[in-house]
Design an enzyme around this catalytic site. Structure first.
Site, short mmCIF file in Angstrom:
data_model
loop_
_atom_site.label_atom_id
_atom_site.label_comp_id
_atom_site.label_asym_id
_atom_site.label_seq_id
_atom_site.Cartn_x
_atom_site.Cartn_y
_atom_site.Cartn_z
CB VAL A 298 -45.27 61.48 -5.86
CG1 VAL A 298 -45.35 60.70 -4.46
CG2 VAL A 298 -44.42 60.59 -6.88
CB SER A 299 -46.70 66.55 -8.03
OG SER A 299 -46.14 67.11 -6.77
CB THR A 300 -41.90 67.12 -10.33
OG1 THR A 300 -42.40 66.60 -11.63
CG2 THR A 300 -40.52 67.52 -10.22
#
Length: 224
Positions: free
Chosen positions: A18-20
Site C-alpha cells: 500500500v502507498s501512504t
C-alpha cells in the site's frame, strides 16, 4: 533451477503493498490483500509466506520487499509470486511486461488475482503474452511519436543539434528495465531496435547514453 519434487506443494510468496494514500482504503488495504491471497493459496494447496511494502509508491520497482521476493524467486526459493491486484506490483505496462519476461526466463510464475493472470496455466500464459505484445506496441508508438515530433520541429526550422530532454515515458522505461537487472548494453540495444531517439535526437544508443540518463535521474532524486 532444479525441478521441485512432485510431492512437494508449490511455494508461493504473497506480495502486498500500500502507498501512504491507500492506507485508509479498505479495498486496497494490506488485510484485504492478504485475505484474497490466503484464500487462493488454501484453494490450490500452496505453502505461503507474505512479503510486504507498506507506505511505498508503486511507481518504481526498487522497493525492498519486492526486490527481496524477486531475489528468492530467481534463486529457486519459491515457485509463485501472487498478488491480489496487478497494480500492487506495477502501475506501468513496461514494468509489468518486464516482470513477466523475467518470470519466464527464471522459471517461476506470476499470479495476479484481479487480472486473470496466472502463468502456471495455459489461459494465464495467453494473458501474459497479450501483455508483452501490448508493451511492445506501446514502445513502438513512443518511438514513432518521438520521430514525428523531431520531423515536425525540423520542418519548422527548429535546430535539433542541442541536447533535448527525453520524454518521461522513455526515462521511466530505462529506469524500469534497469531495476529489473537489465545491463546497460541490453537497454541501449532495445531502445535502438524500437526506433527511440536519444536526447540529442540521434538513432544510435550507447551504454554510456543509458548511464547518463540514469545518473541524471539519480541526481534529480537527490535534489528533490
Amino acid at each position: 533451477m532444479s525441478p521441485r519434487p512432485t510431492h512437494c506443494p508449490p511455494k508461493a510468496i504473497g506480495y502486498v503493498r500500500v502507498s501512504t494514500t491507500e492506507q485508509a482504503d479498505s479495498g486496497a488495504g494490506l488485510a484485504a490483500q492478504r485475505a484474497a491471497i490466503q484464500a487462493e493459496a488454501d484453494r490450490r494447496g500452496w505453502t505461503l509466506e507474505f512479503i510486504e511494502d507498506a507506505g511505498i509508491s508503486g511507481a518504481r520497482l526498487d522497493r525492498p520487499g519486492l526486490q527481496a521476493a524477486l531475489a528468492r524467486l530467481d534463486a529457486g526459493g519459491a515457485d509463485i509470486l501472487c498478488v491480489a491486484k496487478l497494480d500492487r506490483i506495477s502501475r506501468s505496462v513496461h514494468q509489468g511486461s518486464g516482470l513477466i519476461d523475467r518470470a519466464q526466463r527464471k522459471g517461476w510464475s506470476l499470479v495476479a488475482l484481479d487480472f486473470g493472470l496466472d502463468m502456471s496455466t495455459p489461459a494465464g500464459e495467453m494473458v501474459s503474452n497479450v501483455l508483452l505484445s501490448t508493451a511492445q506496441y506501446e514502445r513502438r508508438l513512443i518511438g514513432q511519436r518521438t520521430k514525428d515530433a523531431l520531423a515536425a520541429k525540423k520542418a519548422a526550422g527548429v535546430r535539433l543539434g542541442r541536447p533535448q530532454q527525453l520524454p518521461d515515458t522513455v526515462v521511466q522505461r530505462i529506469l524500469a528495465e534497469r531495476s529489473l537487472g537489465h545491463s546497460l548494453p541490453v537497454i541501449a540495444a532495445a531502445l535502438e531496435a524500437d526506433g527511440i531517439a536519444t536526447a540529442r535526437g540521434g538513432a544510435r544508443w550507447y551504454p554510456s547514453s543509458v548511464k547518463a540518463v540514469l545518473d541524471s535521474q539519480r541526481a534529480n532524486d537527490l535534489r528533490s
